[in-house]
Design an enzyme around this catalytic site. Structure first.
Site, PDB file in Angstrom:
ATOM      1  N   ASP A 218      -2.608 -12.105   2.228  1.00 55.44           N
ATOM      2  CA  ASP A 218      -3.989 -11.730   1.912  1.00 55.44           C
ATOM      3  C   ASP A 218      -4.053 -10.949   0.605  1.00 55.44           C
ATOM      4  OD1 ASP A 218      -5.473 -12.641   4.333  1.00 55.44           O
ATOM      5  OD2 ASP A 218      -4.119 -11.251   5.343  1.00 55.44           O
TER       6      ASP A 218
ATOM      7  N   ASP B 285       3.406 -11.762  -0.284  1.00 56.53           N
ATOM      8  CA  ASP B 285       2.372 -11.283   0.623  1.00 56.53           C
ATOM      9  C   ASP B 285       1.338 -12.410   0.750  1.00 56.53           C
ATOM     10  OD1 ASP B 285       0.678  -9.356   2.053  1.00 56.53           O
ATOM     11  OD2 ASP B 285      -0.533  -9.409   0.230  1.00 56.53           O
TER      12      ASP B 285
END
EC number: 3.-.-.-
Length: 230
Positions: free
Chosen positions: A10, A8
């Protein structure tokens, strides 16, 4: 077949959540739709922007006000957050990515950002060159937690679930991994709490990026590196 680790963005690689929240508030204020509940905004991080603004504004994602809010947010993010990106990379990320890359791993990003925004952030943060593939929410019909993004990454990179792990800070990431049949590594320095991460039943939860490297080795059976399971 090379092992694959999908990250991922953020809250996992880059410490953007506080900037994201501030950009939400500024964008809505600019559009005369003030919303100041930082906790409520933070809880939407990990969702595609349309869903996040729809949830905050209690509007359908197709509403023109949601579209305007997304557009304004993206402008604010570019102006206020991107210039700070080099200093927002979490400790150990650069070293860990370089180590994994040097050991023969294939690396990818699967994010709820649209591709152009993800590319801009990775480039600004100095991380773009580490990744063989970057997938944004606009590249799939069903974003996280649906497994489509994980399945697409494996298909594009010639990997299979037995040699793939997903690393993320939210249950959206971990549930995507679970439904795609791959290993899931939760990280504690992002959006969701340890208890929330545990509810998604990842194979392991780690507290530092160096532990991500060890967990990848152990889960993908590349070494006997110790790993603490949940």
């Amino acid at each position: 077949m090379k092992p694959l680790v999908i990250f991922d963005l953020d809250g996992t690689l880059v410490d953007t959540p506080s900037g994201i929240v501030s950009a939400f508030i500024t964008a809505l204020r600019d559009l005369s739709m003030p919303f100041e509940d930082r906790r409520a905004i933070r809880a939407t991080i990990g969702l595609p922007l349309e869903k996040a603004f729809g949830q905050i504004l209690a509007l359908p994602v197709e509403d023109e006000r949601v579209t305007a809010a997304v557009r304004q947010y993206q402008a604010v993010f570019r102006e206020q957050v991107l210039p700070q990106a080099p200093g927002l990379v979490f400790p150990g990320v650069v070293e860990g990515l370089a180590l994994l890359k040097g050991q023969g791993y294939t690396l990818a990003v699967a994010t709820s950002k649209v591709f152009a925004s993800a590319k801009a952030l990775l480039e600004a943060a100095g991380l773009w060159s580490y990744f063989d593939l970057v997938l944004g929410a606009d590249m799939v019909a069903h974003p996280k937690p649906h497994p489509e993004m994980g399945l697409l990454a494996m298909s594009r990179l010639g990997a299979d679930a037995a040699t793939t792990a997903m690393v993320g800070d939210t249950t959206h990431d971990l549930l995507m991994a679970k439904q795609a049949g791959m290993a899931a590594i939760g990280v504690t320095w992002g959006i969701h709490t340890t208890d929330q991460l545990k509810a998604a039943e990842p194979q392991v939860i780690v507290d530092t990026f160096s532990e991500v490297v060890g967990a990848a080795h152990a889960l993908l059976k590349l070494s006997s590196s110790p790993v603490s399971y949940c």
